[in-house]
Design a protein around this motif. Structure first.
Motif, PDB file in Angstrom:
ATOM      1  N   VAL A 160       0.836  -1.203   0.000  1.00 46.14           N
ATOM      2  CA  VAL A 160       0.000   0.000   0.000  1.00 46.14           C
ATOM      3  C   VAL A 160       0.868   1.249   0.000  1.00 46.14           C
ATOM      4  N   TRP A 161       1.909   1.228   0.837  1.00 49.47           N
ATOM      5  CA  TRP A 161       2.763   2.415   0.926  1.00 49.47           C
ATOM      6  C   TRP A 161       3.572   2.641  -0.347  1.00 49.47           C
ATOM      7  N   LEU A 162       3.977   1.570  -1.010  1.00 48.45           N
ATOM      8  CA  LEU A 162       4.669   1.739  -2.290  1.00 48.45           C
ATOM      9  C   LEU A 162       3.773   2.450  -3.288  1.00 48.45           C
ATOM     10  N   GLY A 163       2.493   2.141  -3.260  1.00 47.81           N
ATOM     11  CA  GLY A 163       1.562   2.805  -4.172  1.00 47.81           C
ATOM     12  C   GLY A 163       1.285   4.239  -3.781  1.00 47.81           C
ATOM     13  N   LEU A 164       1.058   4.498  -2.494  1.00 49.55           N
ATOM     14  CA  LEU A 164       0.742   5.852  -2.038  1.00 49.55           C
ATOM     15  C   LEU A 164       1.903   6.819  -2.243  1.00 49.55           C
ATOM     16  N   ALA A 165       3.129   6.336  -1.998  1.00 47.99           N
ATOM     17  CA  ALA A 165       4.303   7.219  -2.017  1.00 47.99           C
ATOM     18  C   ALA A 165       5.184   6.969  -3.233  1.00 47.99           C
TER      19      ALA A 165
END
Length: 761
Positions: A444-449
């Motif tokens: 999720v964080w790879l996608g958000l950031a």
């Protein structure tokens, strides 16, 4: 027909002269850089035997050459700022001519052996007195010649930085050419003379460049005063130049140390990271880069974090090497792209290169001199990975740095760490659930950031901490770091064994407890590669069959000290060990008891084994054992024809030299046999056949590749009658010498060799 028919127009003639000047300056800078990066591996190879073949020599060589490069850039800056063009040309030609006194390149007189301590500083001094002058003269060429070209009034003179790409292309080609096209075919002495010829040619090319600049500069108005009168640069600009060069150099040195010790101790693997480093300069300073800087900066966060998660995996595997290389290529290219974007006007060119060089020196010093004395492992590498991604995030601007996602990343960091602790306290039925939650959060964080490098740097910091907790690996019994690498003592199999590990290579172990947990008592047995029924024990027994006792034995390489257990009362078995940290570990009975329980040892000599044995009287030893390793590889200078001749001179009639030639990447037994063949000596190697070398799985015995060379023909008949040994072939690989080696050939032979029992666990 007109009188001027067929004549070249003034504009066409001017364009032709401009093109010729561009080619001349490009060729000169290419030649200069080619020689600069040819002398580095050439002289480092000359120095390697003095320091046991340690891979740290390459890192320190890089620090030295970067330091001299800084001096050269400073010298060029002072010339351009303080002197007229004519005086600058004359002074630089004189400096390059004075450096001829250092040629041909070689080890300076009186610098044959390093001290027992402070090897790093001794090595830097050795480089200085041996190659300092010519390298200093060459190092100034890149900024100086670009400054001359900027004054030549050509169409491209306003932005001469494209010549920096030509310079780095020369470095890149020289670096790759040396191990594959120079070293395997040309000895060090011819290399040195060839380099001297190239240096003389370079002086002529520099003179031609000076003439071109002097002829054109007056017409173009390119005087020093005109060029210096340019907008000043700020201290913050200089700081950014230093920082953006510090990070790639620190990454280069630390990644090289990491992959050549913790992943794979393959010879000359250091060439690939350095070649990638140079390639990023070639790309970044092109007029039209093949990888656009703006395109890369929009994606560096996602690519860097995704590759970084894999790179930080707590495993050692050769298959991870490409991940590290690609990751560092992208980070280095982004940093050097920032340097290209931040470059000042041509009038500030030499100042720019000086501060870029300063950053490189500081990065090299941090990774080569500071980190090894501060950290007990190569932790500086992942720290620099994360720091580089963070700095690139800040360089991308506030809109892509201090964002809500960045704040959430900081808040999520303790959550990531808690999730990795949870499985240790939860019931087994649900213990795996936190792992899946942890993985989902990462995705999720790879996608958000994905376009926010600073936020992703925080994520990587969390991953780094999480991986260290996820492994659940107990702390080592001991871990220390010296000039020669990272040494670790670990308890294996629930404390049944203690193992000595250099990088990712086990250099021996000892059973400390029985399977039921009771301590092992009495005289220990030699284990690992040295088990009694293995090649080492066999070679010693064959020699004892004809000599009885072995009053004097020299053992180059201590390891855990297990070879001492082959000695008998009244015999003097003396160890030669280059690394004092290895001695401290082997002599500590809390880790290993071979030296205590199989002694008394015949003494311990600190220093390079070959250099120290050379000091012993002739005919001193009954046997010499060559078991020195730098991570996974025996140093090449211990295998040469000259080295073998030295060992034979120190052996008594009928004595033998025993070589431990086990290696995962190189076939070295043929090299040793080639040296023996060239000296007319008998040699044998063990047959790598498990049925002939019974091993105990309980003790973790490992079959070693061993080569034996006898001083006197026919003096040890047991080898010829033993089916587990095979006499050396009548032909084979050419002998290596102190002047010549062929590492690619040894790698190729190992790749083509039939499958044998795995040499290491």
């Amino acid at each position: 027909m007109s009188e001027t028919a067929g004549a070249v127009s003034p504009r066409g003639a001017e364009a032709g002269r401009a093109g010729a000047a561009t080619v001349l300056f490009g060729v000169t800078l290419f030649t200069s850089a080619f020689l600069m990066f040819l002398i580095q591996p050439m002289f480092a190879k000359m120095a390697l035997p003095r320091l046991g073949g340690s891979s740290a020599v390459w890192s320190l060589a890089l620090v030295f050459f970067q330091g001299v490069l800084l001096l050269g850039y400073g010298y060029a800056h002072l010339l351009v700022r303080g002197l007229g063009l004519r005086t600058t040309v004359i002074v630089h030609l004189l400096v390059t001519a004075v450096a001829l006194v250092s040629l041909p390149i070689g080890i300076a007189a009186g610098w044959d052996a390093p001290p027992d301590h402070g090897q790093a500083y001794w090595l830097l001094a050795l480089f200085g007195v041996s190659v300092g002058l010519p390298f200093f003269a060459i190092s100034a060429n890149a900024p100086l010649l670009q400054a001359w070209f900027a004054r030549a009034g050509q169409a491209r003179s306003r932005d001469p930085y494209f010549l920096y790409a030509a310079s780095n292309a020369g470095s890149f080609i020289a670096l790759l050419a040396y191990p594959f096209m120079v070293e395997p075919f040309v000895g060090l002495r011819p290399q040195s003379w060839g380099w001297s010829f190239g240096y003389g040619t370079l002086i002529g090319l520099i003179g031609l460049c000076g003439i071109v600049a002097l002829r054109v500069a007056p017409r173009s108005g390119g005087t020093v005063e005109t060029l210096v009168a340019s907008p000043p640069v700020s201290s913050f600009d200089r700081f950014r130049w230093v920082l953006m060069s510090f990070l790639p150099t620190g990454l280069l040195v630390s990644m090289t140390a990491f992959i050549t010790t913790d992943l794979v101790a393959a010879p000359f693997l250091w060439v690939i990271p350095l070649a990638i480093y140079l390639l990023t300069f070639v790309i970044a300073f092109q007029t039209r880069p093949v990888i656009g800087h703006a395109w890369l900066m929009r994606r560096i966060g996602l690519y860097g974090a995704a590759l970084g998660i894999v790179a930080l995996l707590p495993v050692s595997s050769i298959y991870l090497v490409p991940v590290h290389l690609v990751l560092c290529f992208l980070l280095m290219l982004a940093c050097n792209g920032e340097l290209a974007r931040l470059r000042p006007a041509a009038a500030r060119l030499t100042e720019f290169y000086f501060f870029v060089s300063l950053g490189g020196v500081l990065g090299g010093i941090f990774a080569s001199l500071v980190a090894p004395n501060v950290f007990s492992s190569v932790i500086e590498y992942p720290v620099l990975l994360i720091a580089t991604l963070a700095v690139l995030g800040l360089a991308a601007g506030r809109s892509r740095a201090m964002t809500p996602v960045f704040a959430l990343s900081c808040l999520a960091l303790p959550v990531l760490l808690l999730l990795t602790v949870a499985p240790h306290v939860l019931p087994p039925a649900v213990a795996t659930i936190p792992y899946y939650v942890w993985l989902a959060l990462l995705l999720v964080w790879l996608g958000l950031a994905r376009d926010q490098p600073l936020a992703l740097a925080v994520l990587l910091a969390g991953v780094m901490g999480s991986f260290s907790l996820l492994t659940g690996e107990s702390a080592p019994l001991a871990q220390t770091r010296s000039f020669y690498g990272v040494l670790t003592v670990r308890a294996l199999e629930d404390g049944q064994f203690h193992a000595l590990i250099h990088g990712n290579t086990k250099h021996g172990w000892q059973r400390m407890k029985q399977a039921d947990g009771s301590p092992v008592t009495g005289r220990p047995e030699a284990q690992a590669y040295y088990y009694d029924r293995g090649p080492f024990g066999s070679a010693i027994r064959h020699l004892r069959e004809v000599r009885g006792s072995l009053p004097a034995v020299a053992l180059v390489g201590l390891g855990t000290g297990s070879m001492q257990c082959f000695s008998e009362p009244g015999e003097n078995w003396r160890f030669y060990e280059i690394d004092p940290q290895v001695v401290a570990i082997a002599e500590n009975p809390a880790y290993f008891t071979f030296l205590r329980d199989c002694g008394p040892a015949g003494g311990m000599v600190i220093g390079d084994g070959r250099l120290q044995i050379a000091r012993a009287p002739d005919s001193s030893f009954d046997m010499i054992v060559l078991d020195a390793f730098s991570s996974d590889s025996i140093p090449a200078h211990l295998l040469t024809r000259e080295a073998l001749a030295l060992y034979m001179s120190k052996l008594r009639p009928g004595g033998i030299a025993v070589f431990h030639a086990t290696n995962r990447f190189m076939e070295l037994s043929g090299v040793i046999e080639g040296a023996a063949r060239s000296l007319g000596l008998d040699a044998w190697h063990d047959v790598m056949d498990d049925s002939l070398w019974p091993r105990s799985a309980e003790n973790g015995d490992v079959l070693a590749k061993v080569v034996v060379v006898a001083k006197t023909k026919g003096s040890v008949p047991g080898f010829d009658s033993d089916p587990a040994w095979r006499h050396a072939a009548a032909d084979g690989p050419e002998a290596w010498t102190d002047d010549y080696s062929n590492i690619p050939g040894a790698i190729w032979r190992q790749l083509m060799a039939p499958a044998t029992p795995k040499p290491a666990p």
